[in-house]
Scaffold this motif. Structure first.
Motif, mmCIF file in Angstrom:
data_model
loop_
_atom_site.group_PDB
_atom_site.id
_atom_site.type_symbol
_atom_site.label_atom_id
_atom_site.label_comp_id
_atom_site.label_asym_id
_atom_site.label_seq_id
_atom_site.Cartn_x
_atom_site.Cartn_y
_atom_site.Cartn_z
ATOM 1 N N LYS A 103 0.848 -1.209 0.000
ATOM 2 C CA LYS A 103 0.000 0.000 0.000
ATOM 3 C C LYS A 103 0.875 1.248 0.000
ATOM 4 N N ALA A 118 -6.744 9.447 -1.076
ATOM 5 C CA ALA A 118 -6.782 10.101 0.239
ATOM 6 C C ALA A 118 -5.377 10.553 0.636
ATOM 7 N N VAL A 141 -7.720 6.271 9.143
ATOM 8 C CA VAL A 141 -7.641 4.904 8.618
ATOM 9 C C VAL A 141 -6.200 4.402 8.699
ATOM 10 N N LYS A 143 -3.608 1.273 7.648
ATOM 11 C CA LYS A 143 -3.521 0.147 6.710
ATOM 12 C C LYS A 143 -2.174 -0.540 6.824
ATOM 13 N N VAL A 153 -7.032 -3.362 7.167
ATOM 14 C CA VAL A 153 -7.445 -1.953 7.191
ATOM 15 C C VAL A 153 -8.277 -1.690 8.437
ATOM 16 N N ILE A 155 -10.441 1.162 10.562
ATOM 17 C CA ILE A 155 -11.044 2.503 10.561
ATOM 18 C C ILE A 155 -11.235 2.895 12.022
ATOM 19 N N GLU A 185 -4.088 7.079 6.719
ATOM 20 C CA GLU A 185 -4.681 7.979 5.722
ATOM 21 C C GLU A 185 -5.982 8.599 6.175
ATOM 22 N N GLU A 186 -6.283 9.676 5.510
ATOM 23 C CA GLU A 186 -7.498 10.458 5.719
ATOM 24 C C GLU A 186 -8.718 9.556 5.529
ATOM 25 N N PHE A 187 -9.706 9.716 6.386
ATOM 26 C CA PHE A 187 -10.959 8.968 6.269
ATOM 27 C C PHE A 187 -11.840 9.661 5.236
ATOM 28 N N MET A 188 -12.349 8.893 4.299
ATOM 29 C CA MET A 188 -13.211 9.470 3.260
ATOM 30 C C MET A 188 -14.609 8.867 3.381
ATOM 31 N N GLU A 192 -18.803 3.248 -2.508
ATOM 32 C CA GLU A 192 -17.657 2.519 -3.050
ATOM 33 C C GLU A 192 -18.058 1.832 -4.347
ATOM 34 N N LYS A 214 -18.826 -5.771 1.915
ATOM 35 C CA LYS A 214 -17.735 -6.428 2.631
ATOM 36 C C LYS A 214 -18.097 -6.903 4.033
ATOM 37 N N MET A 273 -13.688 5.331 -4.223
ATOM 38 C CA MET A 273 -14.668 5.950 -3.333
ATOM 39 C C MET A 273 -15.184 7.183 -4.065
ATOM 40 N N LEU A 282 -9.266 4.124 -3.535
ATOM 41 C CA LEU A 282 -9.117 3.553 -2.191
ATOM 42 C C LEU A 282 -7.977 2.556 -2.191
ATOM 43 N N GLU A 283 -7.964 1.734 -3.223
ATOM 44 C CA GLU A 283 -6.932 0.700 -3.314
ATOM 45 C C GLU A 283 -6.876 0.177 -4.742
HETATM 46 P P1 AMP Z 1 -8.861 -1.403 1.145
HETATM 47 O O1 AMP Z 1 -8.363 -2.802 1.391
HETATM 48 O O2 AMP Z 1 -7.802 -0.371 1.083
HETATM 49 O O3 AMP Z 1 -9.855 -1.313 0.008
HETATM 50 O O4 AMP Z 1 -9.777 -1.070 2.395
HETATM 51 C C1 AMP Z 1 -10.846 -1.920 2.775
HETATM 52 C C2 AMP Z 1 -12.068 -1.098 3.044
HETATM 53 O O5 AMP Z 1 -11.788 -0.115 4.041
HETATM 54 C C3 AMP Z 1 -12.515 -0.297 1.837
HETATM 55 O O6 AMP Z 1 -13.311 -1.059 0.986
HETATM 56 C C4 AMP Z 1 -13.268 0.824 2.490
HETATM 57 O O7 AMP Z 1 -14.565 0.393 2.871
HETATM 58 C C5 AMP Z 1 -12.484 1.076 3.744
HETATM 59 N N1 AMP Z 1 -11.496 2.161 3.562
HETATM 60 C C6 AMP Z 1 -10.235 2.051 3.104
HETATM 61 N N2 AMP Z 1 -9.636 3.242 3.036
HETATM 62 C C7 AMP Z 1 -10.528 4.140 3.468
HETATM 63 C C8 AMP Z 1 -10.512 5.561 3.627
HETATM 64 N N3 AMP Z 1 -9.428 6.284 3.374
HETATM 65 N N4 AMP Z 1 -11.623 6.156 4.080
HETATM 66 C C9 AMP Z 1 -12.732 5.443 4.368
HETATM 67 N N5 AMP Z 1 -12.816 4.101 4.246
HETATM 68 C C10 AMP Z 1 -11.739 3.460 3.791
#
Ligand code: AMP
Ligand code: GLY
Length: 426
Positions: A103, A118, A141, A143, A153, A155, A185-188, A192, A214, A273, A282-283
């Motif tokens: 990441k 983010a 957040v 990770k 991840v 939150i 990272e910043e929460f958004m 999705e 999820k 997002m 997001l990823e």
């Molecule tokens: P990821 O594996 O990075 O996709 O993260 C898993 C889940 O965490 C995502 O599908 C989002 O629901 C949540 N998530 C990840 N990053 C953020 C973020 N910066 N702000 C809010 N939710 C996030």
């Protein structure tokens, strides 16, 4: 042609089903596969991380094309091993699969190439991460840098939760070395969307959109899982959003990887997002989504083997992807207790209800054969993905939930609100 698929979940079952439609293909193998996949492919008992054995098998059988479904082997460099042996293989090399595998790498890439995501910082030492948290806004957040089965991840709503999260990831090493480095990272907020694409190193072709669910429980409650259901297309992924992503995200990512000397061939899965300020990444994943694949491939009209070959050969610019003007919903049938602890080994009945029914599919995730070699048994947390098509999302959802009733097994569990967001879209 002989095609070899590496993986064992619902995603690989969907890939095997789609490959089997290709008139070019006479024989499919899958390692290690599962009971459902054996309908289309001969399953070979070699683990997905046994690269040398897999490559030796592919050589022995004179396989024409190998498709890697899973993230772990890709990130571990399976494609490099196959290429070294002169085998044709679909998927990114190790130096490109890092797009999913780290990441910190993917965030730095996005920052360097101005791809919207983010705001973040990376940390290798827990004390630095803790000091940073003192001045950060909550929620925030955390990770784990590396692969953690989609569970790395956190939150965090409060500073206390965030401090505990840093301890869990970096000191207690809940996800092992995946937590040697973390991204904060910043929460958004926003909707999705998952967008999958084929990439040949230069050209990128976007598939239709999808949305995953999820959390384990209805109303997005409970623990994070591998995915409890999906729908496609996403009604929130509008033309305007698509235009923005094409301009600022998709090709920019492919070009960025090429500029870094990490040519990407295979699937890029954009986890987006849709924020008030516009779409943000997001990823990235370096492979098909699970269970996104189970709703995207049944809507795809191309011969997938031709598209795989175009990616490997670098001729994707000559391919036009076509998706049916319909919709699909997939409801995952899981073992009650997933993702924590659950019983397995229950007989599954009703699967024959799907045979001969157009627009209904059952993709196996965790199943195996009983000793009689005929009866299907539950063999995992996620057991089956029931997908149905419809003229629109509402019809697809009705069809999918109806089909979930055809199947029974001990401790069957599912969410009842897959695709509920469709109603909000009007
Ligand atoms: P990821 O594996 O990075 O996709 O993260 C898993 C889940 O965490 C995502 O599908 C989002 O629901 C949540 N998530 C990840 N990053 C953020 C973020 N910066 N702000 C809010 N939710 C996030
Ligand atoms: N469904 C999310 C993933 O495959 O990572």
């Amino acid at each position: 042609m002989k095609v070899f698929i590496v993986g064992s979940g619902g995603r690989e079952h969907a890939i095997a089903w789609k490959v089997a439609q290709s008139p070019k293909v006479d024989k499919i193998y899958c390692a290690p596969g599962n009971a459902g996949i054996s309908e289309f492919a001969e399953c070979v008992p070699i683990g997905a991380m046994e690269f040398e054995r897999l490559a030796a098998f592919a050589k022995e059988q004179a396989i024409d094309l190998t498709v890697i479904g899973m993230d772990d082997p890709l990130v571990g460099g399976i494609v490099d091993v196959f290429e070294r042996e002169g085998l044709k293989v679909f998927g990114p090399r190790k130096n490109a699969a890092i797009l999913e595998g780290s990441k910190a790498f993917s965030k730095d890439l996005m920052k360097k190439y101005h791809i919207p995501t983010a705001a973040y910082e990376t940390f290798c030492r827990a004390e630095d991460a803790l000091a940073y948290l003192e001045t950060a806004d909550m929620p925030i957040v955390l990770k784990a840098d590396g692969l953690a089965l989609g569970k790395g991840v956190l939150i965090c709503k409060t500073l206390e939760e965030a401090r505990a999260g840093v301890k869990e990831l970096m000191e207690d090493k809940k996800f092992g070395s995946a937590g040697d480095q973390i991204v904060i990272e910043e929460f958004m907020t926003g909707r999705e969307v998952s967008v999958l694409s084929f990439v040949d190193g230069k050209t990128i072709k976007i598939m239709t959109s999808a949305q995953d669910h999820k959390r384990a429980g209805d109303g997005d409650t409970g623990l994070n899982t591998g995915g409890m259901g999906t729908f496609s297309p996403s009604p929130f992924y509008t033309e305007e959003i698509d235009r923005f992503c094409r301009e600022h995200i998709y090709q920019a990512t492919v070009d960025a990887m090429a500029a870094e000397g990490r040519e990407f061939k295979g699937i890029i899965f954009f986890g987006l997002m849709l924020t008030e300020k516009g779409p943000r990444v997001l990823e990235y994943n370096a492979r098909f989504g699970d269970p996104e694949t189970q709703v995207v491939l049944p809507r795809m009209e191309n011969d997938i083997v031709e598209v795989f070959e175009a990616c490997v050969d670098g001729t994707l610019d000559q391919v036009e992807l076509r998706f049916a003007d319909n919709a699909a919903v997939c409801v995952v049938l899981a073992s009650d207790g997933y993702p924590v602890s659950y019983k397995k080994g229950f007989p599954i009945s009703g699967l024959d209800g799907f045979s001969g029914k157009d627009g209904y599919y059952v993709f196996h995730a965790g199943t195996k054969f009983a000793e009689d070699g005929k009866t299907f048994l539950t063999n995992g947390g996620r057991v089956l993905g029931v997908t149905a098509l419809g003229k629109d999302l509402k019809e697809a959802r009705e069809n999918a939930y109806q089909a979930t009733e055809w199947v029974s097994f001990g401790n069957k569990y599912m969410r009842h609100d897959i695709g509920k967001a469709i109603d909000e879209a009007g």
